[in-house]
Design a protein around this motif. Structure first.
Motif, PDB file in Angstrom:
ATOM      1  N   ASP A   1       0.897  -0.946  -0.487  1.00  0.00           N
ATOM      2  CA  ASP A   1       0.108   0.169  -0.477  1.00  0.00           C
ATOM      3  C   ASP A   1       0.657   1.187  -0.104  1.00  0.00           C
ATOM      4  O   ASP A   1       2.016   1.830   0.545  1.00  0.00           O
ATOM      5  CB  ASP A   1      -0.716   0.374   0.775  1.00  0.00           C
ATOM      6  CG  ASP A   1      -1.812  -1.243   1.455  1.00  0.00           C
ATOM      7  OD1 ASP A   1      -2.660  -1.631   0.617  1.00  0.00           O
ATOM      8  OD2 ASP A   1      -2.200  -1.910   2.332  1.00  0.00           O
ATOM      9  N   PHE A   2       0.481   2.353  -1.270  1.00  0.00           N
ATOM     10  CA  PHE A   2       1.176   3.787  -1.063  1.00  0.00           C
ATOM     11  C   PHE A   2       0.526   4.569  -0.304  1.00  0.00           C
ATOM     12  O   PHE A   2      -0.642   4.598   0.425  1.00  0.00           O
ATOM     13  CB  PHE A   2       0.739   4.619  -1.834  1.00  0.00           C
ATOM     14  CG  PHE A   2       1.410   3.245  -2.766  1.00  0.00           C
ATOM     15  CD1 PHE A   2       1.652   2.251  -3.500  1.00  0.00           C
ATOM     16  CD2 PHE A   2       3.208   3.490  -3.315  1.00  0.00           C
ATOM     17  CE1 PHE A   2       2.633   1.149  -5.143  1.00  0.00           C
ATOM     18  CE2 PHE A   2       4.227   2.868  -4.198  1.00  0.00           C
ATOM     19  CZ  PHE A   2       4.015   2.070  -4.487  1.00  0.00           C
ATOM     20  N   ILE A   3       1.214   4.813   0.801  1.00  0.00           N
ATOM     21  CA  ILE A   3       0.653   5.766   2.433  1.00  0.00           C
ATOM     22  C   ILE A   3       1.337   7.142   2.904  1.00  0.00           C
ATOM     23  O   ILE A   3       3.370   7.071   2.477  1.00  0.00           O
ATOM     24  CB  ILE A   3       0.947   5.358   3.340  1.00  0.00           C
ATOM     25  CG1 ILE A   3       0.291   4.552   3.888  1.00  0.00           C
ATOM     26  CG2 ILE A   3      -0.082   6.077   4.814  1.00  0.00           C
ATOM     27  CD1 ILE A   3       0.377   2.930   4.805  1.00  0.00           C
ATOM     28  N   CYS A   4       0.879   8.197   2.513  1.00  0.00           N
ATOM     29  CA  CYS A   4       1.553   9.231   2.954  1.00  0.00           C
ATOM     30  C   CYS A   4       2.082  10.036   4.313  1.00  0.00           C
ATOM     31  O   CYS A   4       0.800   9.832   4.919  1.00  0.00           O
ATOM     32  CB  CYS A   4       0.811  10.681   1.813  1.00  0.00           C
ATOM     33  SG  CYS A   4       1.398  12.302   1.852  1.00  0.00           S
ATOM     34  N   ILE A   5       2.969  10.268   4.333  1.00  0.00           N
ATOM     35  CA  ILE A   5       3.163  10.584   6.175  1.00  0.00           C
ATOM     36  C   ILE A   5       3.580  11.542   5.730  1.00  0.00           C
ATOM     37  O   ILE A   5       4.493  12.656   5.158  1.00  0.00           O
ATOM     38  CB  ILE A   5       4.622   9.482   6.134  1.00  0.00           C
ATOM     39  CG1 ILE A   5       3.642   8.403   6.197  1.00  0.00           C
ATOM     40  CG2 ILE A   5       5.145   9.744   7.855  1.00  0.00           C
ATOM     41  CD1 ILE A   5       2.987   8.039   7.564  1.00  0.00           C
ATOM     42  N   SER A   6       3.384  12.819   7.031  1.00  0.00           N
ATOM     43  CA  SER A   6       3.958  13.667   7.191  1.00  0.00           C
ATOM     44  C   SER A   6       4.172  14.121   8.547  1.00  0.00           C
ATOM     45  O   SER A   6       3.527  13.678   9.434  1.00  0.00           O
ATOM     46  CB  SER A   6       2.498  14.898   6.900  1.00  0.00           C
ATOM     47  OG  SER A   6       1.993  15.005   5.492  1.00  0.00           O
ATOM     48  N   MET A   7       5.215  14.858   8.525  1.00  0.00           N
ATOM     49  CA  MET A   7       5.639  15.554   9.966  1.00  0.00           C
ATOM     50  C   MET A   7       5.938  17.001   9.549  1.00  0.00           C
ATOM     51  O   MET A   7       6.244  17.679   8.876  1.00  0.00           O
ATOM     52  CB  MET A   7       7.088  14.832  10.093  1.00  0.00           C
ATOM     53  CG  MET A   7       6.676  13.307  10.448  1.00  0.00           C
ATOM     54  SD  MET A   7       8.207  12.422  11.286  1.00  0.00           S
ATOM     55  CE  MET A   7       7.838  11.463   8.904  1.00  0.00           C
TER      56      MET A   7
END
Length: 123
Positions: free
Chosen positions: A5-11
């Motif tokens: 699965d492709f997931i966008c992670i933001s910090m």
């Protein structure tokens, strides 16, 4: 890495982000998350050890060497967005941010969905 699965992670908030990477073009290995520090921005974002890093702030990582990745990471001052590929056989997402209820460690849910659900339940 196969199917995933492709997931966008933001910090946000700048370094230290709280994770270590491994791999790179010169090693003929995909860029992967090797380690996540407890109670770090990374641990609260949903990033998991073993995640493959596809892009960093829109920059594709497939053709980057490890030193090029480090240079890219050092250039980021405030906001980090990573597109990651998570293997389908990664069974659980463990959020170490203790503000989320423990029952939200669910199979197959992305971090953003879990954070959204947690925020709705805690209101």
């Amino acid at each position: 890495m196969g199917t995933g699965d492709f997931i966008c992670i933001s910090m946000t908030g700048g370094a230290p982000w709280g994770f270590r990477l491994q791999g790179g073009k010169e090693q003929k290995q995909p860029l992967q998350v090797a380690k996540i520090r407890n109670q770090s921005k990374a641990s609260g974002s949903g990033l998991c050890e073993g995640d493959e890093v596809v892009s960093i702030n829109g920059n594709p990582c497939a053709d980057l060497t490890y030193p090029e990745v480090i240079k890219l990471m050092e250039s980021i001052t405030d906001s980090l967005q990573m597109l990651i590929k998570r293997r389908v056989d990664t069974p659980f997402l463990f959020l170490e941010d203790q503000s989320h209820p423990p029952f939200l460690h669910l199979l197959g849910y992305t971090s953003q969905l879990i954070v959204t659900l947690a925020n709705q339940l805690m209101d």
